[in-house]
Design an enzyme around this catalytic site. Structure first.
Site, PDB file in Angstrom:
ATOM      1  N   ASP A 226       0.819  -1.219  -0.021  1.00 24.61           N
ATOM      2  CA  ASP A 226      -0.002  -0.096  -0.017  1.00 24.61           C
ATOM      3  C   ASP A 226       0.795   1.334   0.016  1.00 24.61           C
ATOM      4  O   ASP A 226       1.572   1.562   0.986  1.00 24.61           O
ATOM      5  CB  ASP A 226      -0.923  -0.096   1.424  1.00 24.61           C
ATOM      6  N   HIS A 400      -4.436   4.178   6.292  1.00 24.55           N
ATOM      7  CA  HIS A 400      -3.201   3.716   5.356  1.00 24.55           C
ATOM      8  C   HIS A 400      -1.915   4.193   5.852  1.00 24.55           C
ATOM      9  O   HIS A 400      -1.367   5.504   6.360  1.00 24.55           O
ATOM     10  CB  HIS A 400      -3.299   4.358   3.923  1.00 24.55           C
TER      11      HIS A 400
END
Lengths: 583, 583
Positions: A226, A400
């Site tokens: 990610d 995130h």
């Protein structure tokens, strides 16, 4: 939440994959396996731009597994499009080779395309409990009842063809998020899914760093991770910090009504709000369809604990004093039809915003939604409410990983190869640079795009063949290709307007009966309309209609005759729609 | 730049206002002055939402002065609209009372509407040198040659009717920006315009805090101040910091080609780039029409010093080695037709981006442009370039004061009344709270919106009458009202598509000849088209056409007959355009 045992693979639950109909080898399958049996292929499908987010396929020999099946919401350049889903034609052609669809977590951009692609791919689906519950809800809406849903826990290993997929607990802005460690004949592929590291989560466990370290120590061939927050230094704030802020909001607004908007799927956030409501003796009203549905689903599977008598119907909020109620609402992105947006514009009859309301927007702004959400905030202020949002208070924690967490991940996994995923191209570049700065060789890092195949034989890595991938638009009842002429037409008309030129000709004599010019979305004076009519009449007057092949040819002539005149008078290039009628 | 003497009003230059044609009192004027002579009125015109930005009027008795005349660029909800300008109908009705239009600085959102409103208001314009130079350019493009332009310097005082307007030097992201101290019969009104405080500007002077302190000490009745950055703590970074970053970029990229995108109007930034080019022995090529035009204009008036032989034509950049050239380009917001956007998509034949290019975006992202500019950045990375932008380096300094600077301003002005301007509603609220936190009483602070009048007799302040204000759209050759049906039609078609239903009837017998159904921007199957035709044929078959009043009535009947069928088959509500032809 029950604690999962995930320390070693030997302790994990094994689920056998179903045989999946087409397990017998077809001729096509055999030729494929002969040709490229030694290369592992990662195929990036779907979405508009961000690889490894909506859909990824891992392929070896005759086996394919699919990771995630998400949608994206359309941009401003796609008027009237409801949602955008991955183009799965490659997978549909290789349907019999798909051993399973593995879902990392239950956000729309990872599950939202399932109801559409299952029409083409009939593969079993694997996911954790909350993920599957959310998928079930979506499938039910689309009346799909025969999907093969398989529930896994963090720590489980599932055998899918030649792959074995281990599900590993990670933190994210939704419960039940997992990373995937996929053991392949060539080596281990580690896909983080969406993740962050929260050392003090309010519920559930910290990301399973111990297991990740163990996997890293045994050797990871390829890491896909990610990249969303790679431009932000440090580490994400913990959900516990948000908890403290929310508690302070309850304390400081003890005599005011509270309206809290959050993502319905962030059940841990929802739980905190419910817990605080209990603590501060307030009832809770859910507002917005998805909030009610998801809270309901999450409660049924035990992901959300809702004390008896806490929830009241949104219809009844006005029976409670301001300090006796919390309204929990959808609409954190200023979506036009959401509960919060309608409250802000005074169009939501259940809740009327006033000066004793404090509205908390417990979410971050998804890029592109800035104008909408700030429009809602401005309107709430106009109605006299207080508004608390992210740029003012730590009222939301990103899901995130930032640079600090990414470094922790890379140092534990120590992969041989690295492909950054889940981010715009600029994020992938920065993430590649981060990996290099930690000692990886540039030749072991690849940046790929939608439609690319990353190939490795375990010794080196390369960009392999391009394949057909991209987006499909779901619009009303239809699904279109991304280059849809329908969409082009809409955009053309919305920019420059439309002129309809109707010409009626008599069938046999091919003599002009009548001309009509009508404009929409563009201003034409009566004189200009008369002149346009004149132009068409002249054209037809000077044309021997018996020599015109068909209506299409005549239509083309009409278009050409009007084009310059229209640009001169309107400084626009309106779409010209000629209609030839034989009367 | 020559140093202006601005310490005391007695030293300032006085310019007498011209008599302005309509100085004789009309009957209307007399009645107005009798009615409200004792109240000073501030009227907020123009734009979409942000008061005090595009246009403000100050009115006392028979006199009106206008501050700024800016445009805004249209939002995504205004397809096909070129620009948005203030609706000046109120001013047009009171044309003879306007003593002047005073411009604070030369940005589009403060000058861009002038070519359009001057058609309705024929008033003299006052501004500093660069501001007027930019205005002249705009007027010339629109072939307006008779505007009355009056050049002022910071420190000047201009008498306009009963007002005397003092121009005070401020820092901003364009040279020649001024605040206005307007002495009125009721007291002093101080309007900051767009401002920041830069203690170490690279050219020009620091905002004239000494003069502002003096004005504050004498007493300011009403302060209107820029609220844009009120949510950001601390103070803005100085242009000198940007200078240091730019110098480092030149040093670290000594063997690479440099492409620097910036706002053409930021001539101080431009000067720094030129100075660095000289220092590092590079030539400069300007790219983009506005960059060339503005650099040219700024040089002519001495605002930009361009050494001989520094500038080369953009056509010739390929004749220079990478380390011999800097390309200075437009396109910081990812505007589709700008030089940088076309370079990034490989459509700009003068400059081909490659791996030895470093692109610097020396500007911030204007909210709403995020997707466009990040799209450009992603494409530049795809072409192999390095990109330096604001979230990575201090490569741009905002032109708007942050909280620290606002506090300095409030403490120097110490106004009796305060109206926050130039910001979204949320910013105005925060700015009001900031003023309160510094000791102002809440009843002395007002938040106003477009169309509001703020009235004061010097003793108290209130929201007075609403008046007609808002936006006009400039679109191709026309100017429309903000609620334009044209725009509504375009939006409707762009969301849901269009169905044209043409019915041809014979004139005398009123018998149906033919029906045609054509769709645009929506998919209809052949079967659906046939069924729609059928519906219309049935309708007309069952209607006695002699009893139908006119074509409009028949059109309405056709629309109603198709509506439900279309929604059922397409799940959309396409616009239905009936055309009745008598043949």
């Amino acid at each position: 939440m029950k604690k999962e045992k995930t320390a070693g693979a030997e302790k994990t639950v094994k689920i056998k994959a179903p045989e999946n109909g087409g397990a017998r080898k077809t001729a096509k399958e055999k030729s494929v396996s002969a040709k490229s049996a030694k290369n592992l292929k990662i195929r990036f499908l779907g979405g508009v731009g961000e690889i490894g987010k909506n859909m990824t396929a891992i392929e070896y020999g005759k086996d394919i597994i699919v990771i995630d099946a998400g949608l994206i919401f359309p941009g401003d350049n796609m008027p009237g499009v409801d949602i955008v889903i991955p183009d799965v034609s490659y997978l549909a052609e290789n349907k019999a080779r798909i051993r399973g669809i593995v879902i990392t977590h239950g956000h729309e951009d990872h599950i939202g395309a399932l109801p559409y692609i299952l029409r083409e791919l009939d593969a079993p689906i694997y996911g954790t409990k909350l993920t599957l519950t959310l998928i079930e809800g979506k499938l039910k809406e689309q009346k799909i009842n025969d999907a093969k849903l398989n529930c896994v826990k963090a720590g489980s290993v599932v055998k899918l063809g030649c792959f074995s997929v281990e599900f590993i607990n990670v933190n994210h802005s939704i419960a039940g998020a997992v990373a995937l460690s996929v053991t392949t004949p060539v080596g281990v592929v580690f896909h983080t899914g969406d993740f962050k590291i929260d050392y003090t989560p309010v519920r559930g466990e910290t990301m399973d760093l111990a297991r990740i370290a163990e996997i890293g120590k045994k050797g990871v061939l390829l890491l896909m991770a990610d990249s969303t927050n790679v431009e932000i230094d440090g580490v994400t704030i913990s959900e516990s910090v948000v908890k403290d802020t929310l508690q302070r909001v309850f304390e400081e607004n003890s005599s005011r009504r509270l309206i809290i908007a959050t993502f319905a799927s962030n059940v841990h956030r929802l739980q905190q709000i419910l817990d605080l409501a209990v603590k501060f003796c307030r009832k809770v009203a859910f507002s917005g369809r998805s909030m009610i549905n998801i809270a309901d689903a999450a409660e049924k599977i035990g992901e959300l604990k809702i004390p008896d008598d806490l929830i009241v119907d949104a219809e009844r909020v006005n029976r409670y004093k301001d300090d006796e109620i919390v309204i929990v609402s959808t609409g954190t992105q200023g979506e036009p039809m959401s509960a919060l947006t309608r409250m802000a514009s005074g169009e939501f009859n259940k809740v009327t915003i006033g000066t004793n309301d404090t509205v908390v927007i417990s979410a971050s702004v998804i890029p592109g939604n800035e104008k909408m959400i700030y429009g809602v905030i401005n309107n709430l202020y106009r109605l006299g409410a207080e508004v608390i949002y992210e740029s003012l208070e730590p009222i939301h924690a990103s899901g995130h990983a930032q640079r600090g967490e990414l470094k922790t991940l890379h140092s534990l996994i120590k992969p041989k190869f690295f492909v950054p995923v889940h981010g715009e191209y600029r994020h992938l570049k920065k993430h590649a640079a981060l990996a290099e700065s930690m000692g990886m060789k540039a030749r072991n890092i690849l940046i790929a795009e939608i439609g690319d195949t990353v190939e490795t034989d375990g010794k080196s890595i390369k960009l392999g063949e391009k394949f057909h991938a991209g987006s499909k638009f779901v619009d009303g009842v239809g699904i279109d290709g991304a280059d849809s002429f329908v969409l082009r037409d809409r955009k053309h008309i919305s920019e420059d307007g439309l002129i309809v030129a109707v010409v009626a000709v008599e069938e046999l004599s091919a003599q002009l009966s009548s001309v009509e010019i009508v404009s929409k979305g563009i201003v034409m004076s009566d004189a200009a309309v008369a002149e346009a009519k004149n132009i068409v009449q002249n054209l037809i007057g000077h044309t021997d209609l018996r020599k015109v092949r068909d209506e299409t040819e005549l239509g083309g002539m009409i278009k050409r005759s009007l084009k310059n005149f229209l640009f001169k008078t309107t400084k626009k290039n309106p779409m010209i729609l000629p209609i030839v009628m034989v009367v």
